[in-house]
Design a protein around this motif. Structure first.
Motif, PDB file in Angstrom:
ATOM      1  N   ASN A  13     -46.988 139.329 -24.461  1.00 27.75           N
ATOM      2  CA  ASN A  13     -48.211 139.504 -25.250  1.00 27.75           C
ATOM      3  C   ASN A  13     -49.291 138.474 -24.933  1.00 27.75           C
ATOM      4  O   ASN A  13     -50.375 138.520 -25.520  1.00 27.75           O
ATOM      5  CB  ASN A  13     -47.886 139.447 -26.750  1.00 27.75           C
ATOM      6  N   MET A  14     -48.995 137.537 -24.046  1.00 30.04           N
ATOM      7  CA  MET A  14     -49.939 136.476 -23.639  1.00 30.04           C
ATOM      8  C   MET A  14     -50.383 135.607 -24.822  1.00 30.04           C
ATOM      9  O   MET A  14     -51.486 135.073 -24.814  1.00 30.04           O
ATOM     10  CB  MET A  14     -51.181 137.060 -22.937  1.00 30.04           C
ATOM     11  N   ARG A  86     -47.368 136.577 -16.251  1.00 31.42           N
ATOM     12  CA  ARG A  86     -47.077 137.159 -17.561  1.00 31.42           C
ATOM     13  C   ARG A  86     -45.751 137.889 -17.450  1.00 31.42           C
ATOM     14  O   ARG A  86     -45.572 138.717 -16.550  1.00 31.42           O
ATOM     15  CB  ARG A  86     -48.197 138.134 -17.919  1.00 31.42           C
ATOM     16  N   LEU A  87     -44.824 137.564 -18.349  1.00 23.51           N
ATOM     17  CA  LEU A  87     -43.510 138.207 -18.300  1.00 23.51           C
ATOM     18  C   LEU A  87     -43.637 139.710 -18.473  1.00 23.51           C
ATOM     19  O   LEU A  87     -44.440 140.188 -19.279  1.00 23.51           O
ATOM     20  CB  LEU A  87     -42.595 137.647 -19.391  1.00 23.51           C
ATOM     21  N   ASP A 133     -57.893 139.347 -19.273  1.00 27.92           N
ATOM     22  CA  ASP A 133     -57.909 140.812 -19.282  1.00 27.92           C
ATOM     23  C   ASP A 133     -57.249 141.372 -18.025  1.00 27.92           C
ATOM     24  O   ASP A 133     -56.524 142.362 -18.089  1.00 27.92           O
ATOM     25  CB  ASP A 133     -59.339 141.344 -19.402  1.00 27.92           C
ATOM     26  N   SER A 134     -57.479 140.725 -16.889  1.00 21.27           N
ATOM     27  CA  SER A 134     -56.855 141.174 -15.642  1.00 21.27           C
ATOM     28  C   SER A 134     -55.349 140.980 -15.688  1.00 21.27           C
ATOM     29  O   SER A 134     -54.594 141.830 -15.223  1.00 21.27           O
ATOM     30  CB  SER A 134     -57.426 140.402 -14.454  1.00 21.27           C
ATOM     31  N   LEU A 135     -54.903 139.857 -16.247  1.00 21.56           N
ATOM     32  CA  LEU A 135     -53.466 139.612 -16.354  1.00 21.56           C
ATOM     33  C   LEU A 135     -52.812 140.606 -17.306  1.00 21.56           C
ATOM     34  O   LEU A 135     -51.713 141.076 -17.059  1.00 21.56           O
ATOM     35  CB  LEU A 135     -53.201 138.184 -16.834  1.00 21.56           C
ATOM     36  N   ASN A 140     -52.417 143.468  -9.808  1.00 14.11           N
ATOM     37  CA  ASN A 140     -52.295 142.269  -8.978  1.00 14.11           C
ATOM     38  C   ASN A 140     -53.705 141.761  -8.722  1.00 14.11           C
ATOM     39  O   ASN A 140     -54.373 142.163  -7.787  1.00 14.11           O
ATOM     40  CB  ASN A 140     -51.582 142.593  -7.671  1.00 14.11           C
ATOM     41  N   ILE A 141     -54.177 140.859  -9.607  1.00  9.97           N
ATOM     42  CA  ILE A 141     -55.591 140.470  -9.606  1.00  9.97           C
ATOM     43  C   ILE A 141     -55.943 139.507  -8.487  1.00  9.97           C
ATOM     44  O   ILE A 141     -57.081 139.396  -8.097  1.00  9.97           O
ATOM     45  CB  ILE A 141     -55.972 139.825 -10.940  1.00  9.97           C
TER      46      ILE A 141
END
Length: 145
Positions: A13-14, A86-87, A133-135, A140-141
Motif C-alpha cells: 500500500n506504500m 514496492r512489495l 503514482d508511478s510506483l 517499470n518506471i
C-alpha cells in the motif's frame, strides 16, 4: 571507490517503509534502511537484490527494484546507490544483522537523533513521493542500468 547500496522497501500500500534498528556502529541504536556493500564484479542491481535477500528474506519475486538515485562522497572515497521497490504481496521479513520493522511514514525522518544518514532518509522519501503514482501503478518506471 567503494560502493554501497541502500534499499527503500515499501509495503504493497506504500504507507510503510522497511527499516532496521542498527545494532552496531556506525549509527548504533538509530533506525536505518537496509543495504550493504557492492562486491567487486557485481552490478549495482545484482548487489541490491542480493543484499535485500540476505538481510530481509525478501526475494526478487517479491519486489521490483528501481534505481532511484546515487550519492557520491569524494572525500570518503565511496558512493551509495539507492533503490526503491514496492512489495507485490505481504511477506514476512527476518534478518540476523539488525532488528527489522515496518515504519509508518508520518515520522520525522529528518530527525538525526532517531535516524541514520544525516537526513538522507527524509530526503529519499521525499524523492519517492514525487514518483509515488508511478510506483503504485506497478509499471517499470525506471530503466535499470
Amino acid at each position: 571507490m567503494e560502493g554501497y547500496n541502500v534499499l527503500m522497501i515499501y509495503n504493497k500500500n506504500m504507507n510503510q517503509l522497511l527499516m532496521c534498528k542498527r545494532l552496531k556502529n556506525p549509527y548504533k541504536g538509530l533506525s536505518n534502511l537496509v543495504g550493504g556493500k557492492i562486491e567487486i564484479g557485481e552490478s549495482g542491481i545484482e548487489s541490491a537484490y542480493r543484499e535485500l535477500f540476505e538481510e530481509t528474506g525478501i526475494s526478487k519475486e517479491d519486489v521490483n527494484l528501481h534505481h532511484l538515485m546515487d550519492f557520491k562522497y569524494y572525500l570518503q572515497n565511496c558512493y551509495v546507490e539507492v533503490y526503491v521497490g514496492r512489495l507485490k504481496r505481504e511477506v514476512s521479513v527476518s534478518g540476523d544483522e539488525n532488528v527489522l520493522y515496518w515504519s509508518n511514514l508520518n515520522k520525522d525522518l529528518f530527525d538525526m537523533s532517531l535516524y541514520a544518514g544525516e537526513g538522507n532518509i527524509g530526503h529519499m522519501v521525499e524523492q519517492v513521493n514525487m514518483v509515488k503514482d508511478s510506483l503504485l501503478s506497478d509499471k517499470n518506471i525506471l530503466v535499470e542500468k
